[in-house]
Design an enzyme around this catalytic site. Structure first.
Site, PDB file in Angstrom:
ATOM      1  N   SER A   2       0.845  -1.184   0.000  1.00 45.85           N
ATOM      2  CA  SER A   2       0.000   0.000   0.000  1.00 45.85           C
ATOM      3  C   SER A   2       0.892   1.250   0.000  1.00 45.85           C
ATOM      4  CB  SER A   2      -0.957  -0.033   1.199  1.00 45.85           C
ATOM      5  OG  SER A   2      -1.980   0.913   1.060  1.00 45.85           O
ATOM      6  N   GLU A   8      -1.378  -3.045  -7.914  1.00 45.81           N
ATOM      7  CA  GLU A   8      -2.560  -3.384  -7.126  1.00 45.81           C
ATOM      8  C   GLU A   8      -3.115  -2.082  -6.571  1.00 45.81           C
ATOM      9  OE1 GLU A   8      -3.098  -3.427  -3.397  1.00 45.81           O
ATOM     10  OE2 GLU A   8      -1.454  -1.996  -3.382  1.00 45.81           O
ATOM     11  N   HIS A  25      -4.380  -5.630  -1.153  1.00 42.82           N
ATOM     12  CA  HIS A  25      -5.439  -5.460  -0.167  1.00 42.82           C
ATOM     13  C   HIS A  25      -6.451  -6.603  -0.292  1.00 42.82           C
ATOM     14  CE1 HIS A  25      -3.706  -1.437  -0.689  1.00 42.82           C
ATOM     15  NE2 HIS A  25      -4.129  -1.177   0.531  1.00 42.82           N
TER      16      HIS A  25
END
Length: 316
Positions: free
Chosen positions: A119, A220, A284
């Site tokens: 992230s 992602e 995630h």
């Protein structure tokens, strides 16, 4: 089937493997989160590891886990600590890009060790790749994943990668319960790069932008509607980044309908005539599989396979 040219990039340096009964350090370079320290210590102890929690993990400065100085200090201290064998981040969120121009990359290079997160932590992965040149790991966060009761492949992937049980010549395992999709077939060799798509785009035009030449891009994201994913990919296309790639591995894009995402991926990458494989469970999602960033890999999109072409850790 198109076979892309053999890579010309030098491999990133492997890092020392996580030893048995090793010490894992926890830092919070991004956002804050409450930590159940006893639970974390017991979880690691049950698997044969000790845990060292750095001070900034317990701080909170608005949407940040402590001030920039505190978070940077913990990052440096964790790498400098000779007793710490690996570093895992508490959570993602916001704030890691604020640290990039103050990181002592020589310190990190001289004390290279497994560094794990995803992230917002992508910013540090990109910076280490460019300025320190050792393999890092797009993998679980302590709070959301390790202590979040994820499916068994999350833990197995994490420890197998860090302990050196996944060696050069090995295809990375992917759960059969989560089928992969070939967007564009073909085979490509190159260095695995990337992480969170929003963070990759946010660092474009800075000294920490992704080194895409000859790479296999992994992306992602979460909480981004399809039009935003389109905008982010278009940003990379217009910046000339996508033209430099040899292949693309798409991880979890949480919240976006699968068919619509695959249509967008086809529109974006088909003109480039490079292999594209979608649906890799990293990011995630649950399970959240660990990927070695900076490592040389072979992507076979037609056969839905990602194979390591170098050892990513070395046993002491």
């Amino acid at each position: 089937m198109t076979v892309r040219p053999t890579h010309t990039l030098c491999p990133h340096t492997p890092v020392p493997a996580l030893p048995s009964e090793g010490l894992i350090g926890v830092i919070a370079p991004a956002g804050p989160a409450p930590l159940d320290t006893d639970k974390a210590v017991q979880w690691m102890r049950a698997r044969g590891y000790a845990l060292k929690v750095f001070p900034g993990v317990y701080e909170k400065d608005g949407y940040l886990a402590g001030s920039d100085e505190v978070r940077l200090g913990d990052l440096h201290a964790a790498f400098a600590d000779k007793e710490v064998d690996a570093i895992i981040c508490l959570r993602g969120g916001y704030g890691t890009p604020r640290l990039l121009d103050r990181i002592d990359f020589q310190l990190l290079r001289d004390n290279a060790k497994p560094f794990i997160g995803y992230s917002d932590i992508t910013a540090v992965h990109l910076a280490i790749s460019r300025y320190a040149g050792f393999v890092t790991f797009h993998g679980p966060l302590l709070n959301a994943d390790i202590l979040g009761d994820r499916q068994p492949p999350t833990e197995a992937s994490f420890f197998n990668m860090l302990r050196g049980q996944v060696r050069a010549g090995t295809a990375l395992p992917h759960p059969v319960a989560y089928p992969l999709t070939t967007i564009e077939p073909g085979i490509a060799h190159g260095r695995l790069l990337g992480g969170n798509l929003s963070m990759i785009a946010a660092t474009m035009g800075t000294p920490y932008e992704i080194e895409a030449e000859g790479g296999i891009l992994f992306i992602e994201d979460i909480n981004e509607p399809l039009y935003r994913i389109d905008r982010l990919l278009t940003h990379l296309r217009l910046a000339g980044t996508l033209n430099k790639l040899r292949g693309v591995l798409v991880g979890d894009v949480a919240g976006v309908e699968k068919t619509a995402l695959e249509r967008l991926l086809k529109q974006t990458f088909a003109p480039l005539r490079i292999p594209v494989l979608s649906g890799w469970r990293s990011g995630h999602c649950d399970p959240n599989l660990t990927l070695p960033l900076g490592a040389l890999v072979r992507l076979d999109a037609g056969n839905k396979e990602l194979l390591l072409e170098q050892d990513v850790v070395v046993r002491r």
